[in-house]
Design an enzyme around this catalytic site. Structure first.
Site, PDB file in Angstrom:
ATOM      1  N   ALA A 115     -24.327  22.569 -15.483  1.00  0.00           N
ATOM      2  CA  ALA A 115     -24.861  23.123 -16.733  1.00  0.00           C
ATOM      3  C   ALA A 115     -24.181  22.390 -17.884  1.00  0.00           C
ATOM      4  O   ALA A 115     -23.279  22.905 -18.521  1.00  0.00           O
ATOM      5  CB  ALA A 115     -24.609  24.629 -16.801  1.00  0.00           C
ATOM      6  N   ALA A 116     -24.630  21.169 -18.135  1.00  0.00           N
ATOM      7  CA  ALA A 116     -23.807  20.191 -18.846  1.00  0.00           C
ATOM      8  C   ALA A 116     -23.939  20.210 -20.368  1.00  0.00           C
ATOM      9  O   ALA A 116     -23.036  19.729 -21.058  1.00  0.00           O
ATOM     10  CB  ALA A 116     -24.132  18.788 -18.333  1.00  0.00           C
ATOM     11  N   ALA A 117     -25.058  20.694 -20.910  1.00  0.00           N
ATOM     12  CA  ALA A 117     -25.242  20.621 -22.365  1.00  0.00           C
ATOM     13  C   ALA A 117     -24.223  21.512 -23.073  1.00  0.00           C
ATOM     14  O   ALA A 117     -23.843  22.568 -22.551  1.00  0.00           O
ATOM     15  CB  ALA A 117     -26.665  21.042 -22.728  1.00  0.00           C
ATOM     16  N   ARG A 144     -32.013  21.352 -24.688  1.00  0.00           N
ATOM     17  CA  ARG A 144     -30.563  21.122 -24.630  1.00  0.00           C
ATOM     18  C   ARG A 144     -30.240  19.848 -23.852  1.00  0.00           C
ATOM     19  O   ARG A 144     -29.236  19.181 -24.122  1.00  0.00           O
ATOM     20  CB  ARG A 144     -29.878  22.335 -24.001  1.00  0.00           C
ATOM     21  CG  ARG A 144     -29.828  23.533 -24.926  1.00  0.00           C
ATOM     22  CD  ARG A 144     -29.356  24.798 -24.214  1.00  0.00           C
ATOM     23  NE  ARG A 144     -28.084  24.636 -23.522  1.00  0.00           N
ATOM     24  CZ  ARG A 144     -26.890  24.702 -24.104  1.00  0.00           C
ATOM     25  NH1 ARG A 144     -26.807  24.923 -25.406  1.00  0.00           N
ATOM     26  NH2 ARG A 144     -25.785  24.553 -23.391  1.00  0.00           N
ATOM     27  N   ASP A 184     -20.043  25.301 -15.395  1.00  0.00           N
ATOM     28  CA  ASP A 184     -19.648  25.946 -16.652  1.00  0.00           C
ATOM     29  C   ASP A 184     -20.716  27.004 -16.917  1.00  0.00           C
ATOM     30  O   ASP A 184     -21.714  26.749 -17.577  1.00  0.00           O
ATOM     31  CB  ASP A 184     -19.586  24.899 -17.765  1.00  0.00           C
ATOM     32  CG  ASP A 184     -19.060  25.464 -19.072  1.00  0.00           C
ATOM     33  OD1 ASP A 184     -18.257  26.407 -19.019  1.00  0.00           O
ATOM     34  OD2 ASP A 184     -19.468  24.965 -20.141  1.00  0.00           O
ATOM     35  N   CYS A 237     -16.437  31.028 -20.772  1.00  0.00           N
ATOM     36  CA  CYS A 237     -15.720  31.218 -22.042  1.00  0.00           C
ATOM     37  C   CYS A 237     -15.736  32.703 -22.421  1.00  0.00           C
ATOM     38  O   CYS A 237     -15.906  33.049 -23.581  1.00  0.00           O
ATOM     39  CB  CYS A 237     -16.314  30.357 -23.147  1.00  0.00           C
ATOM     40  SG  CYS A 237     -18.051  30.672 -23.503  1.00  0.00           S
TER      41      CYS A 237
END
Length: 461
Positions: A115-117, A144, A184, A237
């Site tokens: 989930a890189a963006a 994205r 992520d 996060c």
């Protein structure tokens, strides 16, 4: 540091939960969470870290757990500075910088950022791979994914594919292919409350529970992508243990071929809290960064290893070629005239849209997937001519090219260039690299007594 609205604007249930868990630390936590620590992760592809640090126009402090990281001691428009545009640094929360350190990618490995963006963790991974191996940057949301591709280009990354796929489709095609996978995970974003008012409005206990269900599904879909002996780094996060320790405990119950590994003893990294959700004590091996114990707004990480020995039949980085001879000759003539080093056809691919890429992954492995960029975009074929691409320019160093115009930041020609203009220049005709302070900006074309900008239309102000 930039102070945001007081914490009494945050959801009362969020405040109650955090106070019940943190006890005497809660006041310090809420005070720190209301401040914005702006981090910059320097790009070693642009030069030695100490040189880059010395060029920054702001006072900074090092991020203790990330050699490439600094954080600002003052409010500054870091995202609007020219050095940001030139890929000298990436604006990134200091605790998010730990992902690239904990995943520990090595040159030559095959790595997937699921989930890189927008690309902060992807570009960090890329710098640690030094352009070697295969890096796949995936983003399920197409809009994205486009931003992700632009950031990879801006930072001068050359070994990454940008794709727009679901985890289950990737697992069906690439089972057991990757040495390392980063998840992520989308989360309730409690660590972003200082800068994201929408995250505050969206927060609820039900939202936390919904995210946890989605995270478990994503991890289940991701597990097959990790090769035996490989590693999976999960991060969020948010502080909610339902989205952190509980998700990992549930995953390990359903996937006995994975085990939680000890994290390295990074400064500021504290153990997980399985007792908050009745998870096994092994979840203390997970790690948490907190806003009141270091720079950044906090992250959760858990490193999982798949048991067993790596298979012996994994593919190598692709060094073949898929380009017609006539176009190869045009490419060699045009790009070869601009570069000092000899051009190679290894990994060179012509797409159906007549764009030329150097791809690290054999095309048959990604055939049928939604691939936005199959690698390093080096040129395009237009009107029977080869045009060097902007992404090629941004990955070059001054010593790589035959001709360069190196401008100062206050040179009036720079604004002219960025607007697509030209100026008188009677040098040798051909493609010229334009740079600022030695950092590449893009191509210009010299001919007929002038130097004309080739700065891309979509980037002009």
């Amino acid at each position: 540091m930039i102070t945001t609205p007081p914490a009494d604007a945050w959801p009362s249930e969020f405040i109650r939960r955090m106070r019940s868990w943190l006890g005497d630390e809660a006041d310090a936590f809420f005070t720190a969470l209301a401040q914005r620590d702006v981090g910059l992760r320097l790009n070693p592809l642009r030069g030695p870290l100490e040189d880059l640090k010395a060029r920054l126009p702001w006072e900074t402090q090092p991020v203790p757990w990330c050699p490439e990281g600094v954080w600002l001691q003052e409010e500054a428009p870091a995202g609007a500075h020219l050095y940001h545009t030139l890929g000298v640094y990436y604006v990134q929360d200091p605790s998010a910088m730990a992902a690239g350190v904990l995943l520990d990618p090595h040159p030559g490995e095959w790595v997937l950022d699921l989930a890189a963006a927008p690309g902060g963790k992807t570009t960090h991974i890329a710098t640690r791979m030094h352009g070697e191996g295969v890096l796949v940057a995936n983003e399920v949301v197409r809009r994205r994914a486009t931003v992700l591709a632009m950031n990879i280009e801006r930072m001068g990354v050359t070994n990454a594919l940008v794709i727009n796929e679901t985890p289950e489709r990737l697992a069906a095609r690439w089972a057991g292919l990757f040495d390392a996978v980063l998840v992520d995970a989308p989360c309730s974003g409690e660590g972003t409350f200082a800068r994201d008012s929408q995250a505050i409005r969206d927060w609820s206990v039900d939202t936390v529970s919904g995210n946890a269900r989605r995270q478990k599904q994503i991890l289940d879909q991701t597990a097959p992508l990790v090769q035996r002996g490989g590693r999976l780094l999960y991060g969020t996060c948010t502080f909610a243990p339902e989205e952190n320790e509980s998700v990992i405990a549930d995953f390990l119950t359903r996937h006995p071929d994975f085990a939680i590994a000890d994290l390295p003893a990074l400064p500021g990294l504290q153990p997980g809290h399985p007792e908050w959700v009745g998870a096994p004590d092994a979840l203390q091996r997970a790690g948490r960064f907190w806003p009141h114990t270091g720079p950044g707004h906090g992250h959760f990480y858990a490193l999982l290893r798949r048991q067993g020995e790596p298979p012996n039949d994994l593919p190598e980085r692709w060094t073949g070629s898929a380009i017609p001879g006539r176009i190869w000759n045009l490419y060699q003539k045009t790009v070869g005239a601009a570069l000092v080093m000899p051009v190679s056809d290894k990994g060179l691919l012509l797409t159906p849209t007549d764009d030329l890429y150097i791809t690290p992954l054999e095309p048959k492995l990604w055939d049928g997937l939604h691939v936005l960029r199959p690698g390093w975009w080096v040129a395009s074929l237009r009107h029977n001519k080869v045009w060097p691409d902007h992404a090629l320019a941004l990955a070059l160093r001054p010593e790589d090219v035959r001709d360069i115009v190196n401008l100062a930041q206050d040179d009036p020609r720079l604004e002219n260039y960025l607007q697509g203009g030209f100026w008188p220049d009677h040098g040798s005709p051909g493609y010229v690299l334009v740079a600022v302070d030695g950092f590449p900006v893009g191509w210009a074309k010299r001919g007929e007594g002038r130097l004309r900008s080739r700065y891309p239309l979509h980037l002009r102000g």
